[in-house]
Each structure stands twice: as structure tokens, then as C-alpha cells.
Design a protein around this motif. Structure first.
Motif, PDB file in Angstrom:
ATOM      1  N   LEU A   6       0.879  -1.288   0.090  1.00 34.53           N
ATOM      2  CA  LEU A   6       0.022   0.046   0.068  1.00 34.53           C
ATOM      3  C   LEU A   6       0.925   1.270  -0.094  1.00 34.53           C
ATOM      4  O   LEU A   6       0.715   2.286  -0.791  1.00 34.53           O
ATOM      5  N   PHE A   7       1.968   1.388   0.670  1.00 33.03           N
ATOM      6  CA  PHE A   7       2.874   2.350   0.817  1.00 33.03           C
ATOM      7  C   PHE A   7       3.452   2.565  -0.417  1.00 33.03           C
ATOM      8  O   PHE A   7       3.719   3.741  -1.027  1.00 33.03           O
ATOM      9  N   ASN A   8       4.013   1.518  -1.137  1.00 34.53           N
ATOM     10  CA  ASN A   8       4.610   1.454  -2.540  1.00 34.53           C
ATOM     11  C   ASN A   8       3.454   2.167  -3.572  1.00 34.53           C
ATOM     12  O   ASN A   8       4.012   3.033  -4.291  1.00 34.53           O
ATOM     13  N   ASP A  70     -10.669   6.634   0.350  1.00 37.44           N
ATOM     14  CA  ASP A  70     -10.026   8.080   0.091  1.00 37.44           C
ATOM     15  C   ASP A  70      -9.293   8.499   1.391  1.00 37.44           C
ATOM     16  O   ASP A  70      -8.287   9.175   1.185  1.00 37.44           O
ATOM     17  N   CYS A  71      -9.893   8.207   2.690  1.00 38.24           N
ATOM     18  CA  CYS A  71      -9.005   8.578   3.672  1.00 38.24           C
ATOM     19  C   CYS A  71      -7.843   7.798   3.901  1.00 38.24           C
ATOM     20  O   CYS A  71      -6.690   8.636   4.281  1.00 38.24           O
ATOM     21  N   LEU A  72      -7.801   6.490   3.539  1.00 34.66           N
ATOM     22  CA  LEU A  72      -6.522   5.719   3.490  1.00 34.66           C
ATOM     23  C   LEU A  72      -5.621   6.260   2.674  1.00 34.66           C
ATOM     24  O   LEU A  72      -4.247   6.168   3.165  1.00 34.66           O
ATOM     25  N   HIS A  73      -6.002   6.825   1.544  1.00 32.49           N
ATOM     26  CA  HIS A  73      -4.779   7.352   0.642  1.00 32.49           C
ATOM     27  C   HIS A  73      -4.113   8.593   1.283  1.00 32.49           C
ATOM     28  O   HIS A  73      -2.780   8.595   1.228  1.00 32.49           O
ATOM     29  N   LYS A 142      -9.365  -7.680   3.209  1.00 29.75           N
ATOM     30  CA  LYS A 142      -9.373  -7.879   1.577  1.00 29.75           C
ATOM     31  C   LYS A 142     -10.402  -7.131   1.062  1.00 29.75           C
ATOM     32  O   LYS A 142      -9.954  -6.450  -0.035  1.00 29.75           O
ATOM     33  N   ASP A 143     -11.375  -6.490   1.570  1.00 25.72           N
ATOM     34  CA  ASP A 143     -12.237  -5.417   1.171  1.00 25.72           C
ATOM     35  C   ASP A 143     -11.478  -3.961   1.133  1.00 25.72           C
ATOM     36  O   ASP A 143     -11.524  -3.444  -0.035  1.00 25.72           O
ATOM     37  N   ILE A 144     -10.661  -3.691   2.046  1.00 26.40           N
ATOM     38  CA  ILE A 144     -10.019  -2.488   1.959  1.00 26.40           C
ATOM     39  C   ILE A 144      -8.925  -2.575   0.930  1.00 26.40           C
ATOM     40  O   ILE A 144      -8.976  -1.405   0.209  1.00 26.40           O
ATOM     41  N   GLU A 145      -8.138  -3.546   0.861  1.00 27.76           N
ATOM     42  CA  GLU A 145      -7.092  -3.883  -0.002  1.00 27.76           C
ATOM     43  C   GLU A 145      -7.708  -3.630  -1.484  1.00 27.76           C
ATOM     44  O   GLU A 145      -7.234  -2.805  -2.204  1.00 27.76           O
ATOM     45  N   SER A 146      -8.678  -4.393  -1.580  1.00 29.46           N
ATOM     46  CA  SER A 146      -9.168  -4.434  -3.129  1.00 29.46           C
ATOM     47  C   SER A 146      -9.790  -3.065  -3.393  1.00 29.46           C
ATOM     48  O   SER A 146      -9.520  -2.583  -4.538  1.00 29.46           O
ATOM     49  N   ALA A 147     -10.440  -2.143  -2.522  1.00 26.15           N
ATOM     50  CA  ALA A 147     -10.971  -1.116  -2.739  1.00 26.15           C
ATOM     51  C   ALA A 147     -10.123   0.018  -3.067  1.00 26.15           C
ATOM     52  O   ALA A 147      -9.854   0.895  -3.839  1.00 26.15           O
ATOM     53  N   TYR A 148      -8.877  -0.246  -2.266  1.00 29.49           N
ATOM     54  CA  TYR A 148      -7.702   0.796  -2.312  1.00 29.49           C
ATOM     55  C   TYR A 148      -7.072   0.650  -3.530  1.00 29.49           C
ATOM     56  O   TYR A 148      -6.771   1.619  -4.388  1.00 29.49           O
ATOM     57  N   LEU A 149      -6.929  -0.516  -4.029  1.00 23.99           N
ATOM     58  CA  LEU A 149      -6.143  -0.879  -5.428  1.00 23.99           C
ATOM     59  C   LEU A 149      -6.945  -0.262  -6.625  1.00 23.99           C
ATOM     60  O   LEU A 149      -6.399   0.471  -7.553  1.00 23.99           O
TER      61      LEU A 149
END
Length: 163
Positions: A6-8, A70-73, A142-149
């Protein structure tokens, strides 16, 4: 959750934005903090957790998840700016608050603490409390990572199309 990945990914997006808008050498910490605060407010608005005066329920889970990432970004980009990509995050479920309104208010306290003293400890607390909120909202890693991607890809496309 693969935080290194995620950081990368966030670092690539941040670099893309800096290049496209010729922003090298400029300070954006206050802008990123305010952006995070606004995004958290948008997320809270979609949950409607604080709207005691309204009978309308929360937005669909997919819309809430989109606001969450969006917050995670912005949390990731703040960690990159302070060079905290090696921070470790542990969710203490026993410490989770069940009231969403309290969790949102706590995030604003965490942000303020981070602004006053941008230490790794304050960053970890902010990130961990944010992850706890995600669990409270019913999202899996998994939900969070997928949505982030998905959102990260969309943000790259937006930058290419003149956003």
C-alpha cells in the motif's frame, strides 16, 4: 494487510502527482492534514452515524468503503511524508469503541495529536484507530485492499486525464 504494498502504491501515485503538477520541493503537510479531515467528514456523512435527527439510513456499503479508502490514501501519504512506512500496526479489538460517532471524534483527536507532535507513535495510533473504524464498519482487510487498489488505479487515470 500488506502495508508495504500500500505504501509503495501510494508513493507511486504521490510521485505521479508531483511530476504532473510540478510540485517538487513544496510543503504539503497542512494540505494533507486538512484533506484527511475533510475525507473523514465525508466518510462520517455517508455512515450518518451522528445524524440523530434523520431516519434515513447509511449509504450503501460500497459508497462507504470508497470514502474509507479515500481517507486511507491520505493516511498513507502522511506516513510517506514523515518516512513512517516501516511503522507496524496492531489492532487491539478489545480497545475498540462500538459507537461510530465516538470513533470519528477520536480520529480527529488523533489527527490533532499528530499535527502537534508528528511522531511515529502518534502516526501509528492514528492508523490503528482508522483500521479499527474499518472493522467497525464491517470491512475486511481484503475489502479494504481491493477497494484501495481500485481507487488508486482510478486516481492514476484521473491524473492522466487532466484531473
Amino acid at each position: 494487510m500488506n502495508f508495504k504494498n500500500l505504501f509503495n502504491l501510494q508513493e507511486k501515485l504521490d510521485h505521479h502527482i508531483l511530476e504532473k503538477h510540478n510540485l517538487h520541493g513544496k510543503a504539503f503537510f497542512p494540505n494533507k492534514i486538512l484533506a484527511l479531515q475533510v475525507e473523514i467528514a465525508e466518510l462520517a456523512n455517508e455512515t450518518r452515524c451522528f445524524k440523530y435527527w434523520c431516519n434515513k439510513g447509511a449509504s450503501p456499503k460500497s459508497e462507504i468503503l470508497e470514502e474509507y479508502v479515500d481517507c486511507l490514501h491520505f493516511i498513507l501519504t502522511l506516513g510517506l511524508e514523515k518516512n513512517y512506512r516501516d511503522a507496524e500496526f496492531n489492532i487491539h479489538i478489545e480497545n475498540m469503541q462500538h459507537n461510530l460517532t465516538d470513533q470519528f471524534l477520536n480520529l480527529y483527536v488523533d489527527i490533532n495529536d499528530f499535527v502537534v507532535c508528528p511522531s511515529k507513535d502518534h502516526y501509528q495510533t492514528l492508523f490503528e484507530d482508522f483500521l479499527c473504524l474499518g472493522l467497525s464498519l464491517g470491512f475486511s482487510e481484503k475489502d479494504i485492499e481491493s477497494a484501495y487498489l481500485n481507487k488508486n488505479n482510478m486516481n492514476h487515470i484521473r491524473q492522466l486525464s487532466g484531473y
